[in-house]
Scaffold this motif. Structure first.
Motif, short mmCIF file in Angstrom:
data_model
loop_
_atom_site.label_atom_id
_atom_site.label_comp_id
_atom_site.label_asym_id
_atom_site.label_seq_id
_atom_site.Cartn_x
_atom_site.Cartn_y
_atom_site.Cartn_z
N HIS A 1 0.82 -1.21 0.00
CA HIS A 1 0.00 0.00 0.00
C HIS A 1 0.86 1.27 0.00
N GLY A 2 2.17 1.10 0.06
CA GLY A 2 3.06 2.26 0.09
C GLY A 2 3.14 2.91 -1.28
N PRO A 3 3.60 4.16 -1.34
CA PRO A 3 3.69 4.86 -2.63
C PRO A 3 4.79 4.28 -3.51
N ARG A 4 4.48 4.04 -4.77
CA ARG A 4 5.48 3.53 -5.71
C ARG A 4 4.99 3.81 -7.13
N ASP A 5 5.91 3.86 -8.05
CA ASP A 5 5.59 4.01 -9.46
C ASP A 5 5.50 2.60 -10.06
N PRO A 6 4.30 2.14 -10.42
CA PRO A 6 4.15 0.76 -10.90
C PRO A 6 4.41 0.58 -12.38
N ASN A 7 4.77 1.64 -13.09
CA ASN A 7 4.82 1.60 -14.55
C ASN A 7 6.03 0.84 -15.07
N ALA A 8 5.78 -0.11 -15.96
CA ALA A 8 6.88 -0.76 -16.67
C ALA A 8 7.44 0.20 -17.72
N THR A 9 8.69 0.00 -18.08
CA THR A 9 9.29 0.77 -19.16
C THR A 9 9.91 -0.21 -20.14
N VAL A 10 9.89 0.13 -21.42
CA VAL A 10 10.36 -0.80 -22.44
C VAL A 10 11.28 -0.11 -23.42
N ALA A 11 12.20 -0.92 -23.98
CA ALA A 11 12.94 -0.58 -25.18
C ALA A 11 12.67 -1.72 -26.16
N ILE A 12 13.26 -1.66 -27.35
CA ILE A 12 12.98 -2.67 -28.37
C ILE A 12 14.29 -3.22 -28.93
N LEU A 13 14.40 -4.56 -28.92
CA LEU A 13 15.48 -5.25 -29.64
C LEU A 13 14.94 -5.62 -31.02
N GLU A 14 15.68 -5.22 -32.04
CA GLU A 14 15.20 -5.36 -33.42
C GLU A 14 16.29 -6.04 -34.25
N TYR A 15 15.93 -7.16 -34.87
CA TYR A 15 16.87 -7.83 -35.77
C TYR A 15 16.88 -7.12 -37.12
N LYS A 16 18.08 -6.96 -37.68
CA LYS A 16 18.21 -6.35 -39.00
C LYS A 16 17.71 -7.35 -40.05
N THR A 17 16.81 -6.90 -40.89
CA THR A 17 16.27 -7.77 -41.95
C THR A 17 16.13 -6.96 -43.23
N ASN A 18 15.81 -7.67 -44.31
CA ASN A 18 15.55 -7.00 -45.60
C ASN A 18 14.06 -6.83 -45.83
N SER A 19 13.26 -7.13 -44.81
CA SER A 19 11.82 -7.07 -44.96
C SER A 19 11.35 -5.63 -45.14
N THR A 20 10.41 -5.44 -46.06
CA THR A 20 9.83 -4.11 -46.26
C THR A 20 8.42 -4.02 -45.70
N SER A 21 7.94 -5.11 -45.08
CA SER A 21 6.59 -5.10 -44.51
C SER A 21 6.56 -4.26 -43.25
N LEU A 22 5.38 -3.86 -42.84
CA LEU A 22 5.23 -3.08 -41.62
C LEU A 22 5.71 -3.89 -40.43
N PRO A 23 6.45 -3.30 -39.53
CA PRO A 23 6.97 -4.07 -38.39
C PRO A 23 5.86 -4.51 -37.45
N PRO A 24 5.91 -5.76 -36.97
CA PRO A 24 4.88 -6.24 -36.05
C PRO A 24 5.06 -5.65 -34.66
N ILE A 25 4.04 -5.82 -33.84
CA ILE A 25 4.17 -5.44 -32.43
C ILE A 25 5.23 -6.32 -31.78
#
Length: 593
Positions: A318-342
């Motif tokens: 019940h104590g005060p805290r920031d519960p928010n997760a934070t994210v970065a993205i690991l991305e493999y280099k590809t030759n794909s031209t399609s829209l990147p997935p989630i």
């Protein structure tokens, strides 16, 4: 003719060099110079840190001026090799006084450059400058630097990377590339206002509005789809991740979706390779992790993965805290031209999974090789039993609901530390009386069931008085400290950090420490070597070190509000007999009080 051409060419190069340096200084970029010896090994490096305001926008157009180094958030990285000496000229162009600390650097015989305000120096005043000297004698790996005044480290911080000496190599396969990931926090409010409001009211500090990776909250946060750090990798290659927890109150579970990591170092000391799905990292700690990019074998596999940091909190839910997760993205280099997935998300332990945090921490071991040996003190000259507690202070005026005429405080052995008006190092070096007292206790004033879930404490132990107590150590003393967590006002993890020394974590456990049975489980062979250790909620941790670094050294909880409330002490290590065992004289430009 050759002499004329060479002389003209050299002069032209020098003119260009000094013109570039002048331009860099004017626009606030870091100046980095190296002086080499005849073998080609870098020995001396120079940086310029300009403290200045800069405008940053996060979380739905919340724009504000923040205090930075060279306009950068996080600040510039210091790169060096083991054995180097780095000089950092700190120029304060901000509108407030400040200090800078080099976290995890032992600074042999030179506490003058260590940085905590009113401990080893007075703050660098607005409009002034101070050149600090950093010695990398034993450290190898990842460390960090940060402001050590008020709440300024929220935005004034950056990485320190110490590589092996030239000609030496890592004690693990060489990575093809390195990435630095700094975990932190973001407040929409002005951080100085956050500090002043808490100090004036005696209340708890306002929690942050987001957690961050490299200053970015990540695309989970409101209005932050583009505010995310991305890390591009090639299939089949190995990478070194340098992870730093620069947060002021948050511990994190950290993982990369569908990728294990191999711990190879912590707090600039190598470890035995340790493979796990996640790490748990407390404020102040660093980890070196190897990542094998082996999860994009064909075009049908996902190629974007979340790097995920979610808060770990084992205190009062019940104590005060920031519960928010934070994210970065690991991305493999590809030759794909399609829209990147989630990106694919990892599975991490729950925010209150103490068992998961304990299991990870218990797996850390020093490398203990011939090139990187350990030197664990086997016999002890000085034993201390130090309780960690959040307390209250009686105060004529209280503004916090539920506290009436009380304020929050914190203590070690029921002594709540108070900064003096001049710094302790000056007082010690010049024998100025009345600044501090040498009576910090080796044990708490009263023993009771420190970890009782329904703690009914004796009234005198809840309330503390402020004082400036230090512990004096003879040179070369071997010291053992048992940190004992308490359930006073609700327990939680306490990341304890010791300046001027690295130490070995020889044991940890839960409940009240038993001085007969618990030492039987100590690891005196290959315990991890650290500068910051998380003392578990309602548990204990034992460290050992040798007081062979003469000077004045701060020890404190790295949850900043606990440090500000008084969960601190100062160790004074006296001079030894030889010239190389005596504190260095003060620098000529040290800031005045």
């Amino acid at each position: 003719m050759f002499g004329l051409c060479f002389g003209f060419g050299l002069g032209f190069v020098l003119i260009l060099l000094f013109s570039r340096l002048l331009l860099m200084q004017l626009i606030g970029m870091p100046i980095i110079l190296s002086v080499f010896d005849s073998s080609g090994s870098a020995k001396t490096r120079h940086y310029t840190f300009v403290i200045q305001d800069a405008s940053y926008t996060r979380l739905c157009n919340h724009t504000k001026n923040i205090l930075t180094v060279n306009g950068l958030y996080p600040g510039p990285t210091i790169s060096a090799r083991r054995g180097d000496i780095v000089y950092v000229q700190v120029i304060n162009k901000g509108n407030k006084n400040i200090t800078i600390h080099w976290h995890g650097v032992n600074q042999p015989r030179d506490p003058w450059s260590d940085g905590p305000e009113y401990i080893t120096q007075c703050p660098i005043q607005s409009g002034a400058n101070f050149t600090q000297r950093i010695q990398f004698t034993e450290e190898e790996g990842t460390l960090w630097w940060h402001a050590h005044s008020e709440f300024d480290s929220a935005t004034v911080h950056g990485a320190i990377i110490v590589r092996p000496k030239l000609g030496n190599s890592f004690p693990f396969p060489k990575p093809c590339k390195e990435f630095t990931l700094i975990l932190g926090e973001w407040w929409n409010a002005n951080i100085t206002d956050v500090y002043n409001n808490a100090m004036q009211s005696g209340c708890d500090f306002q929690i942050s509005d987001a957690n961050t990776i490299n200053g970015q909250p990540g695309d989970f946060a409101p209005c932050s789809s583009n505010d995310v750090f991305k890390m591009q990798v090639d299939q089949g290659k190995r990478y070194l991740l340098r992870v730093i927890n620069a947060a002021m109150r948050t511990e994190f579970f950290f993982a990369i979706a569908r990728h294990n990591v191999t711990v190879v170092g912590t707090d600039a000391s190598y470890t035995k390779p340790y493979v796990n799905e996640y790490i748990m990292i407390t404020p102040g700690q660093t980890f070196d992790l190897l990542l094998d990019a082996n999860n994009y074998p064909n075009s049908s596999a996902p190629y974007r993965y979340y790097i995920y940091a979610t808060p770990f909190f084992d205190g009062n839910v019940h104590g005060p805290r920031d519960p928010n997760a934070t994210v970065a993205i690991l991305e493999y280099k590809t030759n794909s031209t399609s829209l990147p997935p989630i990106p694919v998300s990892p599975s991490l332990p729950n925010f209150d999974n103490t068992s998961a945090a304990t299991v990870f921490t218990a797996g850390l071991r020093s490398l203990a090789s011939s090139d990187h040996p350990v030197d664990v003190p086997q016999t002890i000259d000085m034993s201390m039993y130090v309780t960690l507690a959040v307390n209250k202070r009686q105060f004529p005026i209280g503004l916090c609901p539920g506290l009436t005429s009380e304020r929050f405080a914190a203590s070690l052995n029921n002594a709540s530390f108070q900064n003096p008006q001049i710094n302790i190092l000056d007082a010690y070096y010049s024998s100025v009386l009345g600044v501090y007292s040498s009576d910090f206790p080796d044990k708490p004033p009263v023993f009771y069931n420190f970890t009782d879930a329904e703690l009914i404490f004796p009234s005198p132990l809840l309330y503390v008085e402020k004082s400036t107590k230090v512990k004096v150590l003879e040179y070369n003393t071997t010291v053992e400290i048992v940190f004992q967590g308490t359930n006073m006002l609700g327990g939680e993890n306490h990341p304890m950090h010791l300046h001027g020394h690295s130490f070995y974590v020889v044991g940890t456990g839960f409940g009240n420490f038993n001085n007969k049975t618990d030492p039987l489980s100590y690891n005196l062979v290959d315990p991890p070597r650290k500068s910051t250790i998380g003392v578990p909620k309602n548990g204990w941790a034992t460290i050992r070190f040798r007081a062979s670094n003469p000077g004045v050294w701060f020890m404190h909880c790295h949850v900043d509000r606990h440090m500000i409330w008084g969960m601190d002490v100062v160790f004074i290590t006296k001079n030894g007999n030889s010239r190389d065992a005596k504190i260095m004289p003060p620098p000529a430009d040290k800031p005045p009080c």
